[in-house]
Design a protein around this motif. Structure first.
Motif, PDB file in Angstrom:
ATOM      1  N   UNK A   1      45.268  50.519  41.597  1.00  0.00           N
ATOM      2  CA  UNK A   1      44.098  49.441  40.975  1.00  0.00           C
ATOM      3  C   UNK A   1      44.792  48.550  40.924  1.00  0.00           C
ATOM      4  N   UNK A   2      44.424  47.426  41.097  1.00  0.00           N
ATOM      5  CA  UNK A   2      44.854  46.277  41.121  1.00  0.00           C
ATOM      6  C   UNK A   2      44.501  45.228  40.224  1.00  0.00           C
ATOM      7  N   UNK A   3      44.615  44.825  38.884  1.00  0.00           N
ATOM      8  CA  UNK A   3      44.314  44.275  38.106  1.00  0.00           C
ATOM      9  C   UNK A   3      44.652  43.419  37.252  1.00  0.00           C
ATOM     10  N   UNK A   4      43.498  42.179  36.936  1.00  0.00           N
ATOM     11  CA  UNK A   4      44.816  40.510  36.258  1.00  0.00           C
ATOM     12  C   UNK A   4      44.121  40.572  34.996  1.00  0.00           C
ATOM     13  N   UNK A   5      42.989  40.156  35.106  1.00  0.00           N
ATOM     14  CA  UNK A   5      42.551  39.659  33.563  1.00  0.00           C
ATOM     15  C   UNK A   5      42.630  39.883  32.389  1.00  0.00           C
TER      16      UNK A   5
END
Length: 214
Positions: free
Chosen positions: A180-184
Motif C-alpha cells: 500500500x502507499x500512504x501519505x496524509x
C-alpha cells in the motif's frame, strides 16, 4: 537484476511512504521520522519543492543503508522519470498510465508503478511489463476494487494509494494488495512539527500490515 530486487523488497515491505512536504528541509525530516518507524520504501513526490534535489540528498544520506529505497512519485512524463533516475531514484511511481514513461523505465531497467483505474488500463500496464500496478485514487473505490481486479487478473500485483489509513490498511491487504502507499494519514504529524508522531504512526502501519498478512 536490480529491478527485480527492488520489486521484491517493495512487496516484502508492504508499505510505501508517500512524501509530500512544503520544503526540502521538511521532506528530509519526514523521511527521517518515517524510516525510524520502520518504513523503508520512500516515494518523494514531484510536488515537493526541489524534489530532484531531495532525492539526491536522500540517496546520499542512505547510501550505506541498503534497506532504504528512495523512489520518485507523481512522475507525469518520461523526461521527469529520467531526471529522477539520474538523481538516484530506485523506482518511479505515476498517478496515471503513461506508456512512454514505462518504456523509459524499462530501457534503464528501473521499476515503475503507473496508476490505473480500469481493467483495460491494468491489462495495458501488464502488457508493458509492469510488475506492480498502482491503483489510484484508492479512496474512490475502496478495498473491494483490489479483489474485483484480481478476479480477471489474478496474476497482477496491485498497490493502492490514496485513502489508505490505519483504519483500513488491513482491508486493503486482505483484499489482495501486495503493498500500500500512504501519505496524509502517515505524515500528518509533520504539519505541526510533531515528527515523533510520524515515527509512531509509521510503527503502527508496519504492525498493521504484518498483522493483516498473518
Amino acid at each position: 537484476m536490480e529491478r527485480i530486487k527492488i520489486v521484491q523488497k517493495l512487496t516484502e515491505y508492504g508499505i510505501v511512504a508517500v512524501i509530500r512536504a512544503n520544503s526540502k528541509e521538511e521532506g528530509v525530516k519526514i523521511v527521517d521520522a518515517v524510516t525510524k518507524g520502520g518504513i523503508n520504501a520512500i516515494e518523494v513526490t514531484m510536488t515537493v519543492p526541489g524534489a530532484i534535489d531531495v532525492i539526491k540528498e536522500l540517496t546520499e544520506i542512505y547510501k550505506d543503508n541498503a534497506e532504504v529505497l528512495i523512489g520518485a512519485g507523481t512522475v507525469l512524463d518520461p523526461e521527469t522519470a529520467r531526471a529522477c533516475i539520474l538523481a538516484g531514484a530506485k523506482y518511479i511511481v505515476s498517478p496515471s498510465l503513461n506508456p512512454e514513461t514505462i518504456k523509459l523505465c524499462n530501457r534503464y531497467r528501473v521499476a515503475v508503478m503507473p496508476g490505473i483505474m480500469t481493467v483495460k488500463e491494468a491489462i495495458e500496464a501488464l502488457e508493458l511489463g509492469v510488475e506492480i500496478v498502482k491503483v489510484f485514487p484508492g479512496n474512490v473505490f475502496g478495498p473491494q476494487i483490489i479483489s474485483s481486479l484480481k478476479g480477471p487478473l489474478p496474476q497482477a500485483n496491485f498497490m493502492p494509494t490514496g485513502g489508505v489509513s490505519l483504519d483500513n490498511v488491513k482491508d486493503w491487504i486482505k483484499a489482495g494488495a501486495v503493498a500500500v502507499g500512504t501519505g496524509g494519514d502517515l505524515t500528518r504529524g509533520a504539519k505541526t512539527g510533531d515528527y515523533k508522531l510520524v515515527t509512531e504512526t509509521a510503527v503502527k502501519f508496519v504492525e498493521a500490515v504484518k498483522k493483516a498478512r498473518a
